[in-house]
Motif scaffolding. Structure first.
Motif, PDB file in Angstrom:
ATOM      1  N   ALA A   1       0.695  -1.277   0.017  1.00  0.00           N
ATOM      2  CA  ALA A   1       0.124  -0.103   0.031  1.00  0.00           C
ATOM      3  C   ALA A   1       0.838   1.234   0.060  1.00  0.00           C
ATOM      4  O   ALA A   1       0.501   2.122  -0.685  1.00  0.00           O
ATOM      5  CB  ALA A   1      -0.767  -0.010   1.310  1.00  0.00           C
ATOM      6  N   THR A   2       2.034   1.111   0.599  1.00  0.00           N
ATOM      7  CA  THR A   2       2.835   2.434   0.854  1.00  0.00           C
ATOM      8  C   THR A   2       3.499   2.701  -0.664  1.00  0.00           C
ATOM      9  O   THR A   2       3.329   3.762  -1.070  1.00  0.00           O
ATOM     10  CB  THR A   2       3.835   2.007   1.909  1.00  0.00           C
ATOM     11  N   LEU A   3       4.031   1.440  -1.250  1.00  0.00           N
ATOM     12  CA  LEU A   3       4.476   1.833  -2.573  1.00  0.00           C
ATOM     13  C   LEU A   3       3.491   2.175  -3.399  1.00  0.00           C
ATOM     14  O   LEU A   3       3.759   2.922  -4.281  1.00  0.00           O
ATOM     15  CB  LEU A   3       5.284   0.452  -2.839  1.00  0.00           C
ATOM     16  N   GLY A   4       2.451   1.356  -3.382  1.00  0.00           N
ATOM     17  CA  GLY A   4       1.617   2.034  -4.550  1.00  0.00           C
ATOM     18  C   GLY A   4       0.837   3.324  -4.437  1.00  0.00           C
ATOM     19  O   GLY A   4       0.881   4.065  -5.365  1.00  0.00           O
ATOM     20  N   ILE A   5       0.526   3.838  -3.196  1.00  0.00           N
ATOM     21  CA  ILE A   5       0.327   5.012  -3.079  1.00  0.00           C
ATOM     22  C   ILE A   5       1.251   6.028  -3.207  1.00  0.00           C
ATOM     23  O   ILE A   5       0.877   7.205  -4.084  1.00  0.00           O
ATOM     24  CB  ILE A   5      -0.202   5.385  -1.573  1.00  0.00           C
ATOM     25  N   VAL A   6       2.569   5.902  -3.045  1.00  0.00           N
ATOM     26  CA  VAL A   6       3.522   6.569  -3.414  1.00  0.00           C
ATOM     27  C   VAL A   6       3.829   6.650  -4.769  1.00  0.00           C
ATOM     28  O   VAL A   6       4.121   7.871  -5.646  1.00  0.00           O
ATOM     29  CB  VAL A   6       4.841   6.319  -2.736  1.00  0.00           C
ATOM     30  N   ALA A   7       3.653   5.519  -5.658  1.00  0.00           N
ATOM     31  CA  ALA A   7       3.571   5.650  -7.091  1.00  0.00           C
ATOM     32  C   ALA A   7       2.553   6.175  -7.758  1.00  0.00           C
ATOM     33  O   ALA A   7       2.825   7.100  -8.821  1.00  0.00           O
ATOM     34  CB  ALA A   7       3.539   4.017  -7.485  1.00  0.00           C
ATOM     35  N   LEU A   8       1.185   6.253  -7.207  1.00  0.00           N
ATOM     36  CA  LEU A   8       0.155   7.213  -7.828  1.00  0.00           C
ATOM     37  C   LEU A   8       0.501   8.616  -7.614  1.00  0.00           C
ATOM     38  O   LEU A   8       0.326   9.401  -8.797  1.00  0.00           O
ATOM     39  CB  LEU A   8      -1.066   6.725  -7.169  1.00  0.00           C
ATOM     40  N   TYR A   9       0.936   9.072  -6.505  1.00  0.00           N
ATOM     41  CA  TYR A   9       1.236  10.409  -6.353  1.00  0.00           C
ATOM     42  C   TYR A   9       2.406  10.712  -7.261  1.00  0.00           C
ATOM     43  O   TYR A   9       2.498  11.851  -8.000  1.00  0.00           O
ATOM     44  CB  TYR A   9       1.668  10.759  -4.737  1.00  0.00           C
ATOM     45  N   SER A  10       3.365   9.979  -7.297  1.00  0.00           N
ATOM     46  CA  SER A  10       4.613  10.312  -8.408  1.00  0.00           C
ATOM     47  C   SER A  10       4.245  10.467  -9.635  1.00  0.00           C
ATOM     48  O   SER A  10       4.575  11.262 -10.436  1.00  0.00           O
ATOM     49  CB  SER A  10       5.647   9.238  -8.163  1.00  0.00           C
ATOM     50  N   LYS A  11       3.372   9.502 -10.060  1.00  0.00           N
ATOM     51  CA  LYS A  11       2.973   9.596 -11.801  1.00  0.00           C
ATOM     52  C   LYS A  11       1.942  10.709 -11.662  1.00  0.00           C
ATOM     53  O   LYS A  11       2.102  11.570 -12.681  1.00  0.00           O
ATOM     54  CB  LYS A  11       2.100   8.377 -12.060  1.00  0.00           C
ATOM     55  N   PHE A  12       1.380  11.079 -10.691  1.00  0.00           N
ATOM     56  CA  PHE A  12       0.430  12.425 -10.840  1.00  0.00           C
ATOM     57  C   PHE A  12       1.501  13.757 -10.991  1.00  0.00           C
ATOM     58  O   PHE A  12       0.992  14.378 -11.928  1.00  0.00           O
ATOM     59  CB  PHE A  12      -0.383  12.441  -9.681  1.00  0.00           C
ATOM     60  N   VAL A  13       2.481  13.893 -10.415  1.00  0.00           N
ATOM     61  CA  VAL A  13       3.224  14.972 -10.111  1.00  0.00           C
ATOM     62  C   VAL A  13       3.935  14.935 -11.544  1.00  0.00           C
ATOM     63  O   VAL A  13       4.056  15.869 -12.294  1.00  0.00           O
ATOM     64  CB  VAL A  13       4.322  14.907  -9.241  1.00  0.00           C
ATOM     65  N   VAL A  14       4.673  13.675 -12.033  1.00  0.00           N
ATOM     66  CA  VAL A  14       5.573  13.941 -13.147  1.00  0.00           C
ATOM     67  C   VAL A  14       4.644  13.886 -14.552  1.00  0.00           C
ATOM     68  O   VAL A  14       5.128  14.596 -15.212  1.00  0.00           O
ATOM     69  CB  VAL A  14       6.352  12.678 -13.042  1.00  0.00           C
ATOM     70  N   SER A  15       3.817  13.089 -14.565  1.00  0.00           N
ATOM     71  CA  SER A  15       2.960  13.074 -15.975  1.00  0.00           C
ATOM     72  C   SER A  15       1.626  13.885 -15.936  1.00  0.00           C
ATOM     73  O   SER A  15       1.255  14.298 -17.322  1.00  0.00           O
ATOM     74  CB  SER A  15       2.601  11.473 -16.014  1.00  0.00           C
ATOM     75  N   VAL A  16       1.261  14.224 -14.988  1.00  0.00           N
ATOM     76  CA  VAL A  16      -0.184  15.120 -14.964  1.00  0.00           C
ATOM     77  C   VAL A  16       0.350  16.687 -14.761  1.00  0.00           C
ATOM     78  O   VAL A  16      -0.068  17.563 -15.552  1.00  0.00           O
ATOM     79  CB  VAL A  16      -1.277  14.676 -13.936  1.00  0.00           C
ATOM     80  N   LEU A  17       0.971  16.953 -13.535  1.00  0.00           N
ATOM     81  CA  LEU A  17       1.331  18.160 -13.204  1.00  0.00           C
ATOM     82  C   LEU A  17       2.616  18.935 -14.249  1.00  0.00           C
ATOM     83  O   LEU A  17       2.817  20.024 -14.372  1.00  0.00           O
ATOM     84  CB  LEU A  17       1.726  18.391 -11.928  1.00  0.00           C
ATOM     85  N   ASN A  18       3.205  18.037 -14.671  1.00  0.00           N
ATOM     86  CA  ASN A  18       4.417  17.990 -15.625  1.00  0.00           C
ATOM     87  C   ASN A  18       4.045  17.442 -16.823  1.00  0.00           C
ATOM     88  O   ASN A  18       3.491  16.430 -16.923  1.00  0.00           O
ATOM     89  CB  ASN A  18       5.592  17.904 -14.764  1.00  0.00           C
ATOM     90  N   SER A  19       5.143  17.634 -17.646  1.00  0.00           N
ATOM     91  CA  SER A  19       5.277  16.900 -18.918  1.00  0.00           C
ATOM     92  C   SER A  19       6.399  15.854 -19.038  1.00  0.00           C
ATOM     93  O   SER A  19       7.455  16.191 -18.574  1.00  0.00           O
ATOM     94  CB  SER A  19       5.454  17.669 -20.238  1.00  0.00           C
ATOM     95  N   TYR A  20       5.807  14.627 -19.271  1.00  0.00           N
ATOM     96  CA  TYR A  20       7.149  13.619 -19.128  1.00  0.00           C
ATOM     97  C   TYR A  20       7.382  12.604 -20.356  1.00  0.00           C
ATOM     98  O   TYR A  20       6.285  12.316 -21.220  1.00  0.00           O
ATOM     99  CB  TYR A  20       6.598  12.799 -17.984  1.00  0.00           C
ATOM    100  N   SER A  21       8.764  12.612 -20.527  1.00  0.00           N
ATOM    101  CA  SER A  21       8.751  11.545 -21.878  1.00  0.00           C
ATOM    102  C   SER A  21      10.044  10.688 -21.361  1.00  0.00           C
ATOM    103  O   SER A  21      10.955  11.143 -20.560  1.00  0.00           O
ATOM    104  CB  SER A  21       9.117  12.405 -23.065  1.00  0.00           C
ATOM    105  N   ALA A  22      10.130   9.479 -22.094  1.00  0.00           N
ATOM    106  CA  ALA A  22      11.030   8.545 -21.499  1.00  0.00           C
ATOM    107  C   ALA A  22      11.705   7.556 -22.805  1.00  0.00           C
ATOM    108  O   ALA A  22      10.783   7.117 -23.558  1.00  0.00           O
ATOM    109  CB  ALA A  22      10.724   7.532 -20.373  1.00  0.00           C
ATOM    110  N   GLN A  23      12.856   7.264 -22.915  1.00  0.00           N
ATOM    111  CA  GLN A  23      13.189   6.406 -24.042  1.00  0.00           C
ATOM    112  C   GLN A  23      13.997   5.252 -23.293  1.00  0.00           C
ATOM    113  O   GLN A  23      14.583   5.215 -22.162  1.00  0.00           O
ATOM    114  CB  GLN A  23      14.591   7.072 -24.755  1.00  0.00           C
ATOM    115  N   GLY A  24      13.666   4.080 -23.680  1.00  0.00           N
ATOM    116  CA  GLY A  24      14.290   2.854 -23.249  1.00  0.00           C
ATOM    117  C   GLY A  24      13.341   2.325 -22.148  1.00  0.00           C
ATOM    118  O   GLY A  24      13.873   1.494 -21.240  1.00  0.00           O
TER     119      GLY A  24
END
Length: 297
Positions: free
Chosen positions: A27-50
């Motif tokens: 639960a700890t890892l999952g909640i932190v993951a959702l928050y991280s994805k929200f900050v990186v991909s929703v509040l900001n723009s994210y692109s990745a190679q590889g």
């Protein structure tokens, strides 16, 4: 000797345990993951190679093959935010089933400053490291043992957040960790997978508490490093062994420098000085830490 091993095993079991249980860890890892994805991909723009390369080695490698991921360090939230963005959220919520998420390191005086905070970070698979404790402190032996057992550890080889906008000097600890893990795995090398990122210094700049919005974050994942011509010397002793650590560290640094050229430049976060002045202050800080030598190519 047996008593010392028993003490080390007891220390490792305590450090690696899940204070809120296995479901609590997921639960700890999952909640932190959702928050991280929200900050990186929703509040900001994210692109990745590889991304496929990263996921292949994290999620589908041989169960006995240890993994060390390494990257540059430009903000206090590079891990977990980038790690979480590179993997599906379900991987974190299913930690109690596969136990495959990364172990990471954090300064004890920051992440373990009180009991509740320490339990949170321990539940999130983040281990306390003592600043100034050198490269042979007990928690590093625990980390090497986990890699030898086939687990994943993420390391910032610079050893600290670097605010100059470029990759800082690397510590020998990454070289020692590779050799220690290899020795504990009876001569089997761990996979060492580098990636490089830009933009996180703008998302969470120096001294910031809350993440910023509207920034571009870029990640490029490299290929696993072939260290076999170096790790075959990991059974050396004394100065020869330290030379192996340095050579492994240089190889890791070379890979990160190559990846650095493939992403937009990071922001210079120095306050009250030029990039050159901040790099000089960084080198002065490194030289003031006995027992933690650095190498830069």
């Amino acid at each position: 000797m047996d008593s010392l091993l028993d003490i080390e095993d007891a220390f490792s079991r305590q450090a690696l345990s899940a204070p809120w249980g296995e479901l609590g860890r997921s639960a700890t890892l999952g909640i932190v993951a959702l928050y991280s994805k929200f900050v990186v991909s929703v509040l900001n723009s994210y692109s990745a190679q590889g991304v496929d390369t990263f996921r292949q080695h994290v999620m589908h490698r041989d169960a006995a093959q240890g993994l060390i991921t390494v990257c540059n360090h430009t903000s206090t939230m590079d891990d977990p935010m980038l790690i979480c963005s590179l993997l599906p959220a379900s991987f974190f919520f299913r930690e109690h089933q596969h136990h495959g998420n990364r172990w990471s390191l954090c300064a004890a005086e920051i992440c373990y400053s009180n009991v509740l905070l320490g339990q949170f970070f321990q539940s999130g698979k983040t281990l306390p490291i003592q600043r100034g404790g050198g490269i042979d402190q007990p928690i590093m032996r625990t980390v090497a043992a986990e890699i030898a057992r086939g687990h994943w550890v993420h390391v910032f080889p610079e050893g600290k957040v670097t605010y100059t906008g470029t990759l800082g000097p690397l510590r020998w600890g990454i070289g020692k960790l590779v050799c220690d893990a290899r020795r504990r795995a009876n001569g089997r090398d761990p996979v060492v997978l580098p990636f490089y990122h830009s933009g996180m210094g703008r998302v969470l700049p120096k001294h910031a508490i809350l993440p910023r919005t509207g920034n571009d974050i870029a990640v490029v994942v490299g290929e696993p490093l072939d260290l076999s011509d170096l790790t075959c010397r990991c059974n050396a002793t004394g100065d020869d062994l330290r030379a192996v650590w340095r050579d492994i560290t240089k190889r890791v640094g070379s890979a990160l420098y190559e990846l650095e050229a493939r992403v937009p430049p990071n922001a210079v976060q120095a306050q009250g000085g030029t990039q050159q002045q901040d790099q000089e202050r960084s080198r002065e800080l490194d030289s003031a830490l006995p027992g933690v030598p650095t190498e830069r190519q």
